[in-house]
Design a protein around this motif. Structure first.
Motif, PDB file in Angstrom:
ATOM      1  N   ASP A   1       0.826  -1.210   0.000  1.00 11.56           N
ATOM      2  CA  ASP A   1       0.000   0.000   0.000  1.00 11.56           C
ATOM      3  C   ASP A   1       0.863   1.264   0.000  1.00 11.56           C
ATOM      4  O   ASP A   1       0.600   2.212  -0.726  1.00 11.56           O
TER       5      ASP A   1
ATOM      6  N   TYR B   1       2.700   1.564  -3.485  1.00 13.54           N
ATOM      7  CA  TYR B   1       1.785   1.935  -4.561  1.00 13.54           C
ATOM      8  C   TYR B   1       1.294   3.376  -4.381  1.00 13.54           C
ATOM      9  O   TYR B   1       1.171   4.132  -5.337  1.00 13.54           O
ATOM     10  N   ARG B   2       1.046   3.773  -3.122  1.00 14.17           N
ATOM     11  CA  ARG B   2       0.596   5.135  -2.853  1.00 14.17           C
ATOM     12  C   ARG B   2       1.676   6.136  -3.248  1.00 14.17           C
ATOM     13  O   ARG B   2       1.403   7.159  -3.867  1.00 14.17           O
TER      14      ARG B   2
ATOM     15  N   ALA C   1      -2.603  -3.039  -7.930  1.00 14.38           N
ATOM     16  CA  ALA C   1      -2.003  -3.321  -6.622  1.00 14.38           C
ATOM     17  C   ALA C   1      -1.494  -4.763  -6.576  1.00 14.38           C
ATOM     18  O   ALA C   1      -0.457  -5.040  -5.982  1.00 14.38           O
TER      19      ALA C   1
ATOM     20  N   LYS D   1       2.242  -6.071  -5.800  1.00 19.82           N
ATOM     21  CA  LYS D   1       2.542  -7.075  -4.789  1.00 19.82           C
ATOM     22  C   LYS D   1       3.470  -8.148  -5.383  1.00 19.82           C
ATOM     23  O   LYS D   1       4.420  -8.576  -4.734  1.00 19.82           O
TER      24      LYS D   1
END
Lengths: 320, 121
Positions: B19, B22-23, B44, B48
């Motif tokens: 998270d 990706y953010r 996402a 991963k």
């Protein structure tokens, strides 16, 4: 019986072989990525049979509940029947019980299926008027509270389905349905977690179902529902929501009508994003509405700190 | 001797990093457009898989997969500067998760090893 079937088609699978490798060997276009049970690019869904638990690790509770699993690490021990991707679910007949207007351009349709139709509040089904006229609609009903399936249908002047429904259909008539589908239901939410429901137009339908399901399951955390509508009249169900907000200490209702001069004016996405800044990191979000709204909210919520697995969304596409 | 993946904490560590990573990538004006797809879940999941690989975990990616997966991006102008930006975001993510400098270096080296495949050269 074969250990593996793709819909009606038996697929040969060797002992210890994974579902993904068997599907690919049979020439079935099965999407995949890492082949190590990590990227979740290879999810398949079992219509019948139990996938081994380790093949479901890392999936959401909503996905597990529906039989999804990772094909690349699934070596089945007992027979599995997979749902072919892009194929339609089995159909059944339903009888139209009532049709009435919730707003000048929103019709409430209630139907009763002729056989059991298990679903979760917030999922959607497909109405089948004919082979070239099928549309998906979210369910506003609750499986344990309502003896009918309820949909809120936006009446588009040029919409073939909504015209068909409003002009050719009357109570007592029969219509075919298929489904249910969708991940937008109350599963994997902590009872104390803030629950934020954001929808526009008839996106209220599944949220209404999720809201009632959450309350029924004893959700203790605060629940806030934002409903975007063109004008006061389109903010349908406002009265029911206000009554519920007065009765339940942990529920707040925030209608956002596009006419900013009116009371409760404002853009629903902007309003929700501004009000929810403090809860982004720990709240569970349900988003229902048009593609632009959902994409914007999803992105902004995520960039603001919301966890991707805490954002559930249903996009309403408009077909004419 | 435990593997890098085990030392970093295995799948849990990947979950914690995905998270944040990706953010960061989506918020980075230099590279956001390459990651900007409507389907954030799919994107996402790819992040991963990428993180699992660079953590030295189970991944069966081949150079061919990396080439094919990025071909359309190279056509859109993906170049060394963008790979550098991704590596920078990767390192920052790991530091934010209190991963030691030696491990950060190992991860970045692993990620950098697929640079030529990613850029299709």
């Amino acid at each position: 019986m074969s250990l593996l079937s793709y819909g009606d088609r038996p697929v040969e699978i060797a002992e210890g072989e994974t579902v993904l490798s068997a599907l690919l060997r049979a020439g079935i276009k099965a999407p995949h990525g890492c082949r190590a049970g990590v990227c979740q690019g290879c999810v398949q869904r079992a219509l019948q049979g139990e996938p081994p638990a380790q093949a479901q690790e890392g999936l959401s509770d909503a996905q597990k509940a529906q039989g999804f699993f990772l094909a690349c690490i699934c070596a089945p021990k007992s027979p599995l029947i997979l749902a072919p991707i892009e194929s339609s679910s089995p159909r059944l007949d339903a009888i139209v019980r009532s049709m009435d207007l919730l707003a000048p351009d929103i019709m409430r349709l209630r139907i009763e299926p002729e056989a059991a139709f298990p679903y979760r509040a917030g999922q959607f089904l497909e109405l089948v008027a004919s082979e070239d006229l099928k549309r998906c609609y979210s369910l506003a009903s609750h499986p344990e509270e309502d003896p009918f399936l309820e949909m809120h249908i936006r009446l588009h002047p040029d919409g073939r389905m909504s015209r068909h429904l409003s002009q050719n259909l009357s109570p007592g008539d029969r219509i075919e349905i298929a489904g249910p589908e969708g991940n937008c239901f109350y599963e994997g939410v902590e009872p104390d977690q803030p629950l934020v429901l954001i929808g526009a137009g008839t996106g209220l339908a599944p949220l209404w179902g999720v809201l009632r399901d959450a309350l029924r399951r004893g959700h203790r955390g605060p629940i806030r529902l934002y409903h975007g509508a063109r004008d006061r009249e389109s903010a349908y169900h406002a009265e029911e929501m206000e009554v519920l907000a007065r009765a339940r200490e942990n529920f707040a209702y925030r209608p956002c009508v596009r006419d900013t001069a009116a009371a409760h004016g404002g853009d629903v996405a902007a309003t929700a994003l501004a009000d929810e800044q403090a809860s982004l990191a720990h709240a569970a979000f349900f988003l229902c509405g048009g593609e632009k709204l959902v994409a914007r909210l999803k992105r902004e919520l995520f960039l603001g700190g919301a966890k991707l697995k805490h954002i559930r969304a249903d996009v309403f596409t408009q077909a004419v | 001797m435990s593997t890098l993946y085990e030392r970093l904490g295995g799948e849990k560590a990947v979950d914690a990093a995905v998270d944040i990573f990706y953010r960061r990538v989506l918020a980075d004006g230099r590279i956001a457009r390459f990651f900007d797809t409507v389907d954030m879940e799919r994107q996402a999941a790819k992040q991963k898989a990428f993180l699992t690989m660079v953590f030295g975990g189970p991944a069966n990616y081949t150079g061919k997969d990396m080439r094919e997966g990025h071909k359309h991006l190279v056509e859109k102008g993906l170049n060394d500067s963008h790979v550098d930006a991704v590596l920078e975001n990767l390192a920052t993510t790991l530091r934010q998760l209190n991963v030691g400098e030696a491990e950060v270096k190992e991860v970045v080296t692993l990620a950098n090893s697929v640079r030529d495949d990613v850029l299709n050269r």
